[in-house]
Structure formats: C-alpha cells, structure tokens
Scaffold this active site. Structure first.
Site, PDB file in Angstrom:
ATOM      1  N   THR A 125       0.832  -1.209   0.000  1.00  0.00           N
ATOM      2  CA  THR A 125       0.000   0.000   0.000  1.00  0.00           C
ATOM      3  C   THR A 125       0.862   1.253   0.000  1.00  0.00           C
ATOM      4  O   THR A 125       0.458   2.285  -0.510  1.00  0.00           O
ATOM      5  CB  THR A 125      -0.932  -0.006   1.232  1.00  0.00           C
ATOM      6  OG1 THR A 125      -1.706  -1.205   1.222  1.00  0.00           O
ATOM      7  CG2 THR A 125      -1.873   1.191   1.230  1.00  0.00           C
ATOM      8  N   TYR A 136       5.546 -13.068   3.324  1.00  0.00           N
ATOM      9  CA  TYR A 136       4.266 -12.698   2.738  1.00  0.00           C
ATOM     10  C   TYR A 136       3.999 -13.613   1.557  1.00  0.00           C
ATOM     11  O   TYR A 136       4.704 -13.562   0.543  1.00  0.00           O
ATOM     12  CB  TYR A 136       4.333 -11.234   2.298  1.00  0.00           C
ATOM     13  CG  TYR A 136       3.035 -10.618   1.831  1.00  0.00           C
ATOM     14  CD1 TYR A 136       1.811 -11.261   1.927  1.00  0.00           C
ATOM     15  CD2 TYR A 136       3.032  -9.329   1.286  1.00  0.00           C
ATOM     16  CE1 TYR A 136       0.643 -10.676   1.496  1.00  0.00           C
ATOM     17  CE2 TYR A 136       1.866  -8.721   0.859  1.00  0.00           C
ATOM     18  CZ  TYR A 136       0.676  -9.401   0.956  1.00  0.00           C
ATOM     19  OH  TYR A 136      -0.487  -8.800   0.533  1.00  0.00           O
ATOM     20  N   LYS A 188       2.115 -13.989   6.680  1.00  0.00           N
ATOM     21  CA  LYS A 188       1.005 -13.239   6.093  1.00  0.00           C
ATOM     22  C   LYS A 188       0.590 -13.882   4.773  1.00  0.00           C
ATOM     23  O   LYS A 188       1.441 -14.187   3.935  1.00  0.00           O
ATOM     24  CB  LYS A 188       1.413 -11.774   5.858  1.00  0.00           C
ATOM     25  CG  LYS A 188       0.286 -10.917   5.294  1.00  0.00           C
ATOM     26  CD  LYS A 188       0.749  -9.479   5.055  1.00  0.00           C
ATOM     27  CE  LYS A 188      -0.399  -8.646   4.474  1.00  0.00           C
ATOM     28  NZ  LYS A 188       0.028  -7.285   4.119  1.00  0.00           N
TER      29      LYS A 188
END
Length: 309
Positions: free
Chosen positions: A54, A141, A166
């Site tokens: 993000t 991730y 994640k």
C-alpha cells in the site's frame, strides 16, 4: 515436529498499512506522511507497516525507504510497533532489512521476490539469508511469486526471527495445511486485498489478525468492523459488508492497481490528500472517485444507523 520458537504477540488484531504521500511533483511529502501516521495511530492498530504494498514499496528508492522508516519510528515514538516493507532479490532485500534496522524499525514484512519463481528450497534459502543479515523479526508474505508448501513454512517457522506468516494468496485449503504443519505455533495474518471480506473465513483457519487498507482512509469504518468481528456481532459485519466492503471490492476489481490508488483517492475525497500514485500505478478516474465517495458516505451512514439511540 521439533518445538518451535515462542513468538511475540504484537501482531494481533488490526494491522495498519499507511500510504506513502507524494507531492504533485512526485517527490516524498514527509510532513503529510507524519500527519497520515498520526491519523492511523489514533485508530488503535496493533502495528504500522510502512513502505509495503500500500505504501508503494516497488516505486521507492533505497534513500526514500530509509527516510520513511526513520520518520515513522520517530513520529510514533514507540507507541506502535513499526514494520518496514522489504523486498526484491535476496541481497537487495537483505540490504533493505539492514537499513530498516538501522532506522529503528521493529520488524520487516518480506514482500515476494521480484519476478522469479523459485522452488520451496529456494524460497526458504531466500528467507534464511535475509534473517542472517539482520536481527529484525520477519514476516514472510505469501502471494504472487512466493507461494509456499506447508513443509517450507514449517522450515521457516523454525527460524526464531520469523514471527508470523502473512497470506495474500487466498487458498484456504493450503492455509489450513500450513496451520496444521506448524502446529498453530506460527501466527497467520490475513493479508488479502479488502481483507474484511475474508475475515470470517480466515478466522476459521486461525488467522484472526488482518491488514486493513480501509484503516488508511476510513478509520471509523475499519475500526467498527474489526470491533464487531472481535465481539461476534454478525449484524454490524453484514451491514458493513453489504453497504461498503463488497461494493468496494467490486470497484477495486475494475482496474489493476486500484488496491493502492483507491486508498489515496479515499483520502483525497475526505480532504486528506496524500498526492498521486507513482507509475506504473495510475490515479483513479473521476467516475470511480465519485463512486468511492458515495461508498464512504454509505459506510458512515450505515454506522450511524447502527449506533445505539
């Protein structure tokens, strides 16, 4: 299975992923970044993840990345743990990790290696080499070019610095097998885009903590949904899914890159602009910006209607 290291409990609950503000000339806007961090910290997340997906990690220079981490650590003053996004090839990711550690980060989210897809042994070696370069806690991730076998995650779980896992891949059967392979000892984080739409499904496989992009631009909605999720209030969850989150997902899916661009647009429509996105991302169209503004209004109206008289 051998005993796995004990993990800290900092990565629980609602995880915040701030944007990286840019001026109209495309350069970093650090004063705006400080304001944005303060706004997000006020919503009470359990950790801040700066310069991640993000935060447009892929478009940042190493010097910009270092500045963002430094400002985040200084601005939060230890009130909220700061995790830095790191990534790229193994040696470059290790360099980002060392720089983040020197800037005072509390940990690092390891984004998938760029472009190349390696076998499980190669992925494990990638994380082992990063862990050898830094003392930071690390969060692998899973998504895109980094999809793990349960056995590979069990190997990663044996590394003391790996504190959570994640998932943004979305294969719940695989995630259940990972949970089983690690004996539930490695915390699982829901990292799906618009993670709130997956919250209840991920909770069923032990992943109650999640990353909320909405927290960056509509913190009241994000906080209300999470609180309802935690207390098992199905009515509030269903209402916010219907009025806000599912339509937001439909809007996000219209255009590649909107997982980031919509967040910045959401800030702008509320008078909290963080500037444009950097290429190869593109800012949202005027039509989609108007749709987003309407969704934010609907989400807040739904909260007001649900509030006790």
């Amino acid at each position: 299975m051998p005993a796995l290291p004990q993990r800290p409990n900092a990565l629980q609950g609602l995880l915040a992923f701030p944007v990286t503000p840019f001026r109209e000339d495309g350069e970093l806007d650090l004063p705006r970044f400080e304001e944005h961090l303060a706004d997000m910290a006020d919503a009470g997340p359990s950790a801040l993840f700066v310069a991640c997906g993000t935060g447009e990690f892929a478009s940042l220079t190493p010097a910009e990345h270092r500045e963002l981490v430094r400002v985040a650590v200084s601005g939060t003053g230890g009130r909220v743990p700061v995790y830095a996004g790191i990534g790229g090839g193994t040696r470059l990711a290790a360099e980002f990790a060392v720089a983040a550690e020197q800037s005072g980060a509390d940990g690092a989210l390891v984004l998938p290696p760029y472009l190349q897809v390696g076998p499980p042994a190669g992925l494990v070696a990638h994380y082992r080499q990063i862990a050898a370069a830094t003392g930071l806690p690390l969060v692998p991730y899973q998504r895109s070019t980094a999809v793990f076998t349960p056995e590979a995650v069990a190997e990663l779980a044996g590394i003391e610095q790996v504190v959570a896992f994640k998932d943004g891949h979305g294969d719940l059967e695989l995630l259940q097998r990972i949970h089983t392979a690690t004996g539930g000892a490695l915390p699982l984080l829901n990292g799906m885009p618009t993670a709130e739409t997956f919250a209840r499904a991920y909770a069923a496989v032990g992943a109650r903590a999640y990353s909320s992009a909405t927290l960056a631009f509509a913190p009241r909605i994000a906080r209300a949904f999470f609180d309802a999720f935690e207390r098992g209030d199905d009515t509030v969850q269903r209402t916010l899914l219907r009025e806000f989150y599912v339509p937001l997902t439909q809007l996000r899916l219209t255009t590649d890159g909107y997982a980031v661009a919509l967040v910045k647009a959401g800030l702008a429509v509320q008078g909290r602009s963080a500037g444009p996105v950097r290429p190869p991302l593109a800012d949202v169209t005027p039509e989609h910006r108007d749709r987003l503004a309407g969704l934010i209004e609907r989400g807040h109206a739904a909260l007001d209607a649900a509030a006790p008289a």
